[in-house]
Design a protein around this motif. Structure first.
Motif, PDB file in Angstrom:
ATOM      1  N   SER A 360       0.362  -1.050   0.202  1.00  0.00           N
ATOM      2  CA  SER A 360      -0.078   0.149   0.175  1.00  0.00           C
ATOM      3  C   SER A 360       0.830   1.157   0.433  1.00  0.00           C
ATOM      4  N   LEU A 361       1.969   0.962   0.691  1.00  0.00           N
ATOM      5  CA  LEU A 361       3.122   2.274   1.220  1.00  0.00           C
ATOM      6  C   LEU A 361       3.391   2.389  -0.699  1.00  0.00           C
ATOM      7  N   ARG A 362       3.960   1.429  -1.362  1.00  0.00           N
ATOM      8  CA  ARG A 362       4.014   1.739  -3.142  1.00  0.00           C
ATOM      9  C   ARG A 362       3.197   1.877  -3.922  1.00  0.00           C
ATOM     10  N   CYS A 363       1.897   1.558  -3.710  1.00  0.00           N
ATOM     11  CA  CYS A 363       1.225   1.690  -4.306  1.00  0.00           C
ATOM     12  C   CYS A 363       0.736   3.891  -3.780  1.00  0.00           C
ATOM     13  N   GLN A 364       0.845   3.549  -2.581  1.00  0.00           N
ATOM     14  CA  GLN A 364       0.397   5.512  -2.442  1.00  0.00           C
ATOM     15  C   GLN A 364       1.719   6.644  -2.619  1.00  0.00           C
ATOM     16  N   LEU A 365       2.597   6.172  -2.285  1.00  0.00           N
ATOM     17  CA  LEU A 365       3.666   6.980  -2.925  1.00  0.00           C
ATOM     18  C   LEU A 365       3.955   7.167  -4.525  1.00  0.00           C
ATOM     19  N   PHE A 366       3.445   6.180  -5.260  1.00  0.00           N
ATOM     20  CA  PHE A 366       2.907   6.035  -7.082  1.00  0.00           C
ATOM     21  C   PHE A 366       2.104   7.236  -6.990  1.00  0.00           C
ATOM     22  N   ALA A 367       0.797   6.985  -6.687  1.00  0.00           N
ATOM     23  CA  ALA A 367      -0.120   8.165  -6.511  1.00  0.00           C
ATOM     24  C   ALA A 367       0.180   9.320  -6.074  1.00  0.00           C
ATOM     25  N   SER A 368       0.788   9.812  -5.252  1.00  0.00           N
ATOM     26  CA  SER A 368       1.216  11.165  -5.072  1.00  0.00           C
ATOM     27  C   SER A 368       2.042  11.698  -5.862  1.00  0.00           C
ATOM     28  N   ALA A 369       3.087  11.249  -6.329  1.00  0.00           N
ATOM     29  CA  ALA A 369       3.691  11.345  -7.593  1.00  0.00           C
ATOM     30  C   ALA A 369       3.294  12.011  -9.039  1.00  0.00           C
ATOM     31  N   CYS A 370       2.583  10.753  -8.824  1.00  0.00           N
ATOM     32  CA  CYS A 370       1.493  11.467 -10.093  1.00  0.00           C
ATOM     33  C   CYS A 370       0.105  12.360  -9.997  1.00  0.00           C
ATOM     34  N   TYR A 371      -0.040  12.409  -8.587  1.00  0.00           N
ATOM     35  CA  TYR A 371      -1.275  13.761  -8.791  1.00  0.00           C
ATOM     36  C   TYR A 371       0.024  14.814  -8.511  1.00  0.00           C
ATOM     37  N   VAL A 372       1.026  15.084  -8.180  1.00  0.00           N
ATOM     38  CA  VAL A 372       1.633  15.991  -7.886  1.00  0.00           C
ATOM     39  C   VAL A 372       2.449  16.705  -9.063  1.00  0.00           C
ATOM     40  N   GLY A 373       2.877  15.355 -10.128  1.00  0.00           N
ATOM     41  CA  GLY A 373       2.914  15.254 -11.526  1.00  0.00           C
ATOM     42  C   GLY A 373       2.153  16.388 -12.672  1.00  0.00           C
ATOM     43  N   GLY A 374       0.850  15.598 -12.582  1.00  0.00           N
ATOM     44  CA  GLY A 374      -0.479  15.211 -13.355  1.00  0.00           C
ATOM     45  C   GLY A 374      -1.120  17.029 -13.149  1.00  0.00           C
ATOM     46  N   GLY A 375      -0.107  17.807 -11.649  1.00  0.00           N
ATOM     47  CA  GLY A 375      -1.115  18.810 -11.227  1.00  0.00           C
ATOM     48  C   GLY A 375      -0.845  20.094 -11.581  1.00  0.00           C
ATOM     49  N   LEU A 376       0.808  19.586 -11.380  1.00  0.00           N
ATOM     50  CA  LEU A 376       1.231  20.689 -11.786  1.00  0.00           C
ATOM     51  C   LEU A 376       2.307  21.090 -13.138  1.00  0.00           C
ATOM     52  N   GLY A 377       2.062  19.795 -13.919  1.00  0.00           N
ATOM     53  CA  GLY A 377       2.797  20.053 -15.789  1.00  0.00           C
ATOM     54  C   GLY A 377       0.851  20.225 -15.801  1.00  0.00           C
ATOM     55  N   GLY A 378      -0.175  20.336 -15.899  1.00  0.00           N
ATOM     56  CA  GLY A 378      -0.780  21.125 -16.034  1.00  0.00           C
ATOM     57  C   GLY A 378      -1.422  22.300 -16.013  1.00  0.00           C
ATOM     58  N   ALA A 379      -1.189  22.598 -14.646  1.00  0.00           N
ATOM     59  CA  ALA A 379      -0.979  24.021 -14.846  1.00  0.00           C
ATOM     60  C   ALA A 379      -0.079  24.994 -14.823  1.00  0.00           C
ATOM     61  N   ALA A 380       0.631  23.748 -15.347  1.00  0.00           N
ATOM     62  CA  ALA A 380       1.522  25.249 -16.508  1.00  0.00           C
ATOM     63  C   ALA A 380       1.710  24.913 -18.340  1.00  0.00           C
ATOM     64  N   VAL A 381       0.925  24.102 -18.468  1.00  0.00           N
ATOM     65  CA  VAL A 381       0.233  23.857 -19.770  1.00  0.00           C
ATOM     66  C   VAL A 381      -0.626  24.812 -19.948  1.00  0.00           C
ATOM     67  N   ALA A 382      -1.376  24.041 -18.977  1.00  0.00           N
ATOM     68  CA  ALA A 382      -3.300  25.104 -19.625  1.00  0.00           C
ATOM     69  C   ALA A 382      -3.810  25.768 -18.113  1.00  0.00           C
ATOM     70  N   GLY A 383      -3.025  25.835 -17.327  1.00  0.00           N
ATOM     71  CA  GLY A 383      -3.436  26.874 -16.105  1.00  0.00           C
ATOM     72  C   GLY A 383      -4.317  25.868 -14.869  1.00  0.00           C
ATOM     73  N   THR A 384      -5.628  26.198 -14.638  1.00  0.00           N
ATOM     74  CA  THR A 384      -6.234  26.055 -13.710  1.00  0.00           C
ATOM     75  C   THR A 384      -6.475  24.466 -13.816  1.00  0.00           C
ATOM     76  N   VAL A 385      -7.666  24.704 -15.649  1.00  0.00           N
ATOM     77  CA  VAL A 385      -7.896  23.716 -15.884  1.00  0.00           C
ATOM     78  C   VAL A 385      -7.121  22.412 -16.102  1.00  0.00           C
ATOM     79  N   GLY A 386      -6.041  23.028 -17.024  1.00  0.00           N
ATOM     80  CA  GLY A 386      -4.960  21.736 -17.376  1.00  0.00           C
ATOM     81  C   GLY A 386      -4.872  21.407 -15.899  1.00  0.00           C
ATOM     82  N   SER A 387      -4.275  21.805 -14.527  1.00  0.00           N
ATOM     83  CA  SER A 387      -4.401  21.211 -13.539  1.00  0.00           C
ATOM     84  C   SER A 387      -5.147  20.080 -13.328  1.00  0.00           C
ATOM     85  N   ALA A 388      -6.428  20.441 -13.640  1.00  0.00           N
ATOM     86  CA  ALA A 388      -7.803  19.296 -13.028  1.00  0.00           C
ATOM     87  C   ALA A 388      -7.336  18.197 -13.831  1.00  0.00           C
ATOM     88  N   TRP A 389      -7.277  18.603 -15.131  1.00  0.00           N
ATOM     89  CA  TRP A 389      -7.187  17.491 -16.013  1.00  0.00           C
ATOM     90  C   TRP A 389      -6.003  15.975 -15.825  1.00  0.00           C
TER      91      TRP A 389
END
Length: 424
Positions: A360-389
């Protein structure tokens, strides 16, 4: 050999416990939803963004407490004799109270150092943390004992106490006032929990509890904090990349999906304890139980999101005020993200019941890394909406990983004996 009558009785008991769990989560969801809506309408977008930063920080601290103090209680002391539960609940609640006091001091000092708009909010959060964490600890303890009715009653008391507290805070009209009102009402519910259980928290026994549960507690700590910490990093990063108003918009969209988000946040109160019982009584049914749990939540989230899309703008503005225009653009990606998280939570409950902390720890660390990467990467590309996607895509990918790990853990469990219940 188990008779048909005994099976029906066991099923009725499980349905009863789950029903009280759902009722408790509904009460908790409505309380959080009402607080968020009231504050959003009272303060406006920017001040609501400040309140949201304090709220997210509370989420991090709450998950520290759960990982160290109360998650091990649910995994190891669900369905045990009453005397063992009482001893464990006193030590666990004492640990939660001590964690709240220690991290409350940290928040207070950080707030004094920050000053400005955000500083007073963190000072007031620090004052409120001990009561907030103790109230949450009682909920865990009651579900471990199979007494969901008491957890529900405790949340109702909190909700009732919130009404006059929020009215007073609205007259003051500051973020700090709303945070103090929130903490004061939680203190009422925490005190009521002591009366309900007849147990006095034992902070002096906290160190021993943490030491004895460290094999699970430290892994759950990292797992839980990575989850809430990812939300915090995304919020701070979004504030830097787009602006504090974007944090308020994201929080507004979360409020629209509030019942399901709160259900996910408090999922372990009901489902881990119940999954542990299923594992000990009928281990072959655990996978079906987890699939029913996750699939049901995902379907409910999608239905709720569809209903939100049909909501007239006038109704949305009535609910969120000025926050509605920004939040309404995020409904579709936010719904998909919650549905993905709901599906994955079923597998997470199964891994917790199996005490598969490494997986469960491995799963959560993977999920958290994806969450931060997707959220901030999307924000850099397309603002608030990009962060949500970006967050939606990350959550769906993480859900698949949770289920793959549960499948492997169930395969391993066939070659090992079922974990024994601790009674001391």
């Amino acid at each position: 050999m188990t008779t048909d009558g005994e099976k029906r009785t066991a099923k009725r008991a499980m349905v009863g416990r789950l029903s009280w769990g759902l009722a408790d989560q509904a009460a908790s969801s409505m309380t959080n939803f009402a607080v968020g809506i009231y504050v959003a309408r009272s303060l406006g977008l920017t001040a609501f963004g400040v309140f949201s930063l304090a709220w997210l920080t509370y989420g991090v601290v709450l998950n520290v407490s759960r990982g160290l103090a109360t998650d091990p209680l649910v995994v190891r002391f669900s369905g045990v004799p009453a005397a063992s539960w009482r001893t464990a609940a006193a030590r666990s609640s004492g640990a939660a109270l001590g964690i709240g006091a220690a991290l409350g001091v940290v928040c207070l000092l950080v707030g004094l150092g920050l000053g400005g708009r955000v500083g007073p909010a963190f000072v007031c959060l620090g004052v409120a943390l001990p009561a907030l964490l103790l109230q949450d600890a009682w909920r865990f303890a009651f579900f471990a004992a199979g007494s969901g009715r008491k957890a529900f009653a405790n949340d109702v008391v909190w909700g009732v106490a919130l009404v006059p507290a929020m009215v007073v805070a609205a007259h003051v009209g500051t973020v700090a006032a709303f945070l103090l009102a929130w903490g004061a009402s939680a203190a009422v519910a925490a005190g009521y929990g002591c009366l309900q259980s007849g147990i006095r928290p034992r902070p002096t026994r906290a160190r021993g509890w943490l030491r004895e549960q460290r094999d699970l507690g430290y892994r759950y700590l990292v797992e839980n904090v990575s989850l809430s910490g990812a939300s915090q990093l995304r919020a701070y990063g979004l504030g830097v990349i787009v602006g504090v108003g974007a944090v308020g918009a994201v929080r507004g969209a979360e409020l629209l999906l509030g019942p399901f988000l709160a259900l996910l946040m408090g999922l372990s109160l009901v489902t881990v304890a119940e999954a542990a019982r299923v594992l000990r009584q009928a281990p072959h049914r655990l996978s079906k139980f987890c699939l029913f749990l996750g699939g049901g939540q995902a379907a409910a989230a999608l239905l709720w999101g569809a209903a939100l899309l049909l909501m007239p703008d006038r109704a949305g503005e009535f609910v969120l005020g000025d926050v509605w225009n920004s939040a309404s653009e995020l409904i579709v990606p936010a719904t998909l993200g919650v549905a993905g998280a709901g599906l994955g939570s079923g597998a997470a409950a199964g891994l917790r019941a199996l005490a598969a902390a490494r997986r469960s720890l491995r799963c959560q660390l993977f999920a958290s890394a994806c969450y931060v990467g997707g959220g901030l990467g999307g924000a850099a590309v397309a603002g608030t909406v990009g962060s949500a996607w970006g967050v939606a895509a990350a959550t769906v990918c993480a859900s698949a990983v949770w289920w793959l790990q549960l499948r492997s853990a169930l395969h391993e469990s066939h070659h090992h004996s079922i974990p024994e219940v601790r009674t001391s």
